[in-house]
Motif scaffolding. Structure first.
Motif, PDB file in Angstrom:
ATOM      1  N   ARG B  35       0.830  -1.208   0.000  1.00  0.00           N
ATOM      2  CA  ARG B  35       0.000   0.000   0.000  1.00  0.00           C
ATOM      3  C   ARG B  35       0.863   1.257   0.000  1.00  0.00           C
ATOM      4  N   LYS B  36       2.111   1.141   0.509  1.00  0.00           N
ATOM      5  CA  LYS B  36       2.990   2.305   0.576  1.00  0.00           C
ATOM      6  C   LYS B  36       4.256   2.022  -0.216  1.00  0.00           C
ATOM      7  N   ARG B  37       4.046   1.762  -1.518  1.00  0.00           N
ATOM      8  CA  ARG B  37       5.165   1.331  -2.354  1.00  0.00           C
ATOM      9  C   ARG B  37       6.217   2.412  -2.501  1.00  0.00           C
ATOM     10  N   GLU B  38       5.779   3.640  -2.734  1.00  0.00           N
ATOM     11  CA  GLU B  38       6.723   4.749  -2.941  1.00  0.00           C
ATOM     12  C   GLU B  38       7.377   5.147  -1.618  1.00  0.00           C
ATOM     13  N   GLY B  39       6.532   5.304  -0.603  1.00  0.00           N
ATOM     14  CA  GLY B  39       7.003   5.896   0.648  1.00  0.00           C
ATOM     15  C   GLY B  39       7.793   4.955   1.525  1.00  0.00           C
ATOM     16  N   GLN B  40       7.474   3.656   1.476  1.00  0.00           N
ATOM     17  CA  GLN B  40       8.132   2.738   2.418  1.00  0.00           C
ATOM     18  C   GLN B  40       8.812   1.557   1.747  1.00  0.00           C
ATOM     19  N   MET B  41       8.166   0.958   0.740  1.00  0.00           N
ATOM     20  CA  MET B  41       8.715  -0.276   0.184  1.00  0.00           C
ATOM     21  C   MET B  41      10.022  -0.010  -0.565  1.00  0.00           C
ATOM     22  N   ALA B  42      10.010   1.000  -1.431  1.00  0.00           N
ATOM     23  CA  ALA B  42      11.219   1.294  -2.202  1.00  0.00           C
ATOM     24  C   ALA B  42      12.364   1.749  -1.280  1.00  0.00           C
ATOM     25  N   PRO B  43      12.110   2.660  -0.311  1.00  0.00           N
ATOM     26  CA  PRO B  43      13.203   3.036   0.597  1.00  0.00           C
ATOM     27  C   PRO B  43      13.740   1.854   1.401  1.00  0.00           C
ATOM     28  N   LEU B  44      12.840   0.944   1.835  1.00  0.00           N
ATOM     29  CA  LEU B  44      13.288  -0.210   2.611  1.00  0.00           C
ATOM     30  C   LEU B  44      14.166  -1.113   1.745  1.00  0.00           C
ATOM     31  N   ALA B  45      13.739  -1.329   0.493  1.00  0.00           N
ATOM     32  CA  ALA B  45      14.535  -2.155  -0.418  1.00  0.00           C
ATOM     33  C   ALA B  45      15.917  -1.544  -0.612  1.00  0.00           C
ATOM     34  N   ALA B  46      15.960  -0.214  -0.794  1.00  0.00           N
ATOM     35  CA  ALA B  46      17.234   0.463  -1.030  1.00  0.00           C
ATOM     36  C   ALA B  46      18.128   0.389   0.212  1.00  0.00           C
ATOM     37  N   ALA B  47      17.534   0.598   1.393  1.00  0.00           N
ATOM     38  CA  ALA B  47      18.317   0.566   2.636  1.00  0.00           C
ATOM     39  C   ALA B  47      18.892  -0.825   2.877  1.00  0.00           C
ATOM     40  N   LEU B  48      18.072  -1.853   2.623  1.00  0.00           N
ATOM     41  CA  LEU B  48      18.536  -3.232   2.794  1.00  0.00           C
ATOM     42  C   LEU B  48      19.675  -3.528   1.831  1.00  0.00           C
ATOM     43  N   ALA B  49      19.511  -3.105   0.570  1.00  0.00           N
ATOM     44  CA  ALA B  49      20.540  -3.383  -0.433  1.00  0.00           C
ATOM     45  C   ALA B  49      21.847  -2.687  -0.063  1.00  0.00           C
ATOM     46  N   ARG B  50      21.744  -1.419   0.388  1.00  0.00           N
ATOM     47  CA  ARG B  50      22.947  -0.672   0.761  1.00  0.00           C
ATOM     48  C   ARG B  50      23.683  -1.371   1.897  1.00  0.00           C
ATOM     49  N   VAL B  51      22.936  -1.751   2.952  1.00  0.00           N
ATOM     50  CA  VAL B  51      23.579  -2.363   4.110  1.00  0.00           C
ATOM     51  C   VAL B  51      24.125  -3.744   3.748  1.00  0.00           C
ATOM     52  N   ALA B  52      23.334  -4.535   2.973  1.00  0.00           N
ATOM     53  CA  ALA B  52      23.793  -5.878   2.591  1.00  0.00           C
ATOM     54  C   ALA B  52      25.089  -5.797   1.792  1.00  0.00           C
ATOM     55  N   GLU B  53      25.175  -4.766   0.952  1.00  0.00           N
ATOM     56  CA  GLU B  53      26.350  -4.570   0.106  1.00  0.00           C
ATOM     57  C   GLU B  53      27.552  -4.111   0.936  1.00  0.00           C
ATOM     58  N   ALA B  54      27.320  -3.192   1.850  1.00  0.00           N
ATOM     59  CA  ALA B  54      28.434  -2.516   2.518  1.00  0.00           C
ATOM     60  C   ALA B  54      28.900  -3.229   3.783  1.00  0.00           C
ATOM     61  N   ALA B  55      28.007  -3.916   4.469  1.00  0.00           N
ATOM     62  CA  ALA B  55      28.360  -4.446   5.789  1.00  0.00           C
ATOM     63  C   ALA B  55      29.283  -5.657   5.686  1.00  0.00           C
ATOM     64  N   ARG B  56      30.232  -5.725   6.583  1.00  0.00           N
ATOM     65  CA  ARG B  56      31.078  -6.929   6.711  1.00  0.00           C
ATOM     66  C   ARG B  56      31.505  -7.045   8.171  1.00  0.00           C
ATOM     67  N   ASP B  57      32.090  -8.198   8.516  1.00  0.00           N
ATOM     68  CA  ASP B  57      32.583  -8.354   9.880  1.00  0.00           C
ATOM     69  C   ASP B  57      33.916  -7.652  10.010  1.00  0.00           C
ATOM     70  N   CYS B  58      34.070  -6.861  11.082  1.00  0.00           N
ATOM     71  CA  CYS B  58      35.361  -6.224  11.345  1.00  0.00           C
ATOM     72  C   CYS B  58      36.390  -7.321  11.602  1.00  0.00           C
ATOM     73  N   PRO B  59      37.488  -7.352  10.830  1.00  0.00           N
ATOM     74  CA  PRO B  59      38.466  -8.439  11.011  1.00  0.00           C
ATOM     75  C   PRO B  59      39.153  -8.367  12.370  1.00  0.00           C
ATOM     76  N   ARG B  60      39.113  -7.202  12.999  1.00  0.00           N
ATOM     77  CA  ARG B  60      39.799  -7.063  14.269  1.00  0.00           C
ATOM     78  C   ARG B  60      38.919  -7.500  15.436  1.00  0.00           C
ATOM     79  N   CYS B  61      37.677  -6.962  15.502  1.00  0.00           N
ATOM     80  CA  CYS B  61      36.864  -7.217  16.698  1.00  0.00           C
ATOM     81  C   CYS B  61      35.612  -8.043  16.436  1.00  0.00           C
ATOM     82  N   GLY B  62      35.226  -8.221  15.162  1.00  0.00           N
ATOM     83  CA  GLY B  62      34.040  -9.023  14.876  1.00  0.00           C
ATOM     84  C   GLY B  62      32.750  -8.233  14.860  1.00  0.00           C
ATOM     85  N   ASN B  63      32.812  -6.920  15.126  1.00  0.00           N
ATOM     86  CA  ASN B  63      31.646  -6.053  15.027  1.00  0.00           C
ATOM     87  C   ASN B  63      31.237  -5.927  13.551  1.00  0.00           C
ATOM     88  N   ILE B  64      30.015  -5.425  13.297  1.00  0.00           N
ATOM     89  CA  ILE B  64      29.603  -5.137  11.923  1.00  0.00           C
ATOM     90  C   ILE B  64      30.346  -3.882  11.474  1.00  0.00           C
TER      91      ILE B  64
END
Lengths: 199, 199
Positions: B35-64
């Motif tokens: 129901r909120k494709r423009e306002g919520q669905m597209a931003p959520l998809a973009a935020a998930l893609a950005r984080v999935a792409e950028a996030a990794r485990d810190c090789p030193r401490c194991g944090n994100i």
């Protein structure tokens, strides 16, 4: 603070706006996804993007569509001269899960409400009347919620359809399958008694 | 059935795998997003893609992390010669929400478990010992859960750190702030009594 934590916090804030999730459970869900970035987070992002891009409202019935019209309107098997009127896409999905209805739908998108200034135009009731005439519809089944608002809307639609020649019916009210009388409200029992049938 | 409903069903199935959401609430969440494709669905998809792409485990401490190492390891302000050992990134976030700790972290990613074949290597305990030596750490704070597994792991780490010269401490156990004695379990009350302090 800028950078990764901001991106993650923004994601949590977006997740927390989903029904059924609050700030804490959204954080837990995001953490779960962060642990399964390849297996779950990336596929979820892709699925959301695909659906957000492709989905639109069917101009004919108001269902969620991907093409020009929705699958149900597209299907020649569903052209039975019956239209089922529902408040919401969720109700359409519920009807489809039942699998008993083989006609087409008309999604109102709500109920009449003087308070919220929702009149017949907002619910596409004139559009429904036009469909009933154009598609040679023999029966309009009102599958609206058994609430005051739903029933008020149902009565309005029934009156508006007078003169189109279509039969207007509504879902039966009574004891749910598997329902125990002891747990049912008085209104349901009264309605079931009034609508009693010969065995 | 193929097409849009399949895409939407696939999305519901992915959502249903999140903790705190089942099939029904996942369907409700997806409907809300549709129901909120423009306002919520597209931003959520973009935020998930950005984080999935950028996030990794810190090789030193194991944090994100997003860069080569995580924000906390990157920050010169956090180089205090203290390492806080936590089981999980969720626990690190909880410590950061408290805001009382100004050093760096080491995320184990679990607890020792003979049953699940999780030994010191799986928890990067040798890596922790190396860090304690290399980073001239004066104090290692064990912030593990007050469960049997957490405490077993804490004792193992304390022994393993003997000879490094670092002081090994653990979080205090006692009555939580705002806690009412009547609602606390016996173990917590006993621990609080044993650790009593002069006012």
């Amino acid at each position: 603070m800028s950078g990764p934590r901001d991106e993650i916090e923004a994601l949590i804030a977006l997740m927390a706006r989903l029904p059924g999730l609050g700030p804490r459970s959204a954080r837990r869900a995001v953490l779960h996804l962060l642990r399964k970035r390849e297996g779950q987070m990336a596929p979820l992002a892709a699925a959301l993007a695909r659906v957000a891009e492709a989905a639109r409202d069917c101009p004919r019935c108001g269902n969620i569509a991907v093409g020009a019209t929705c699958e149900i309107c597209d299907s020649p098997a569903r052209a039975t001269g019956e239209i089922c009127v529902v408040e919401d896409v969720a109700d359409l999905w519920a009807m489809e899960r039942g699998g008993a209805f083989k006609g087409r739908y008309h999604v109102l998108g709500g109920t009449l409400s003087a308070l919220d200034a929702i009149g017949p135009e907002e619910l596409r009731i004139p559009h429904l009347i036009a469909r009933v005439r154009d598609e040679a519809v023999g029966e309009v089944i009102l599958a609206l919620n058994a609430t005051v608002e739903g029933q008020t809307t149902a009565h309005y639609i029934a009156e508006a359809l007078e003169g189109t020649g279509a039969r207007v019916t509504s879902l039966a009210q009574g004891v749910p399958i598997g329902g125990e009388l002891d747990y049912l409200d008085d209104g349901t029992i009264s309605a079931a008694l009034r609508a009693r049938r010969a065995l």
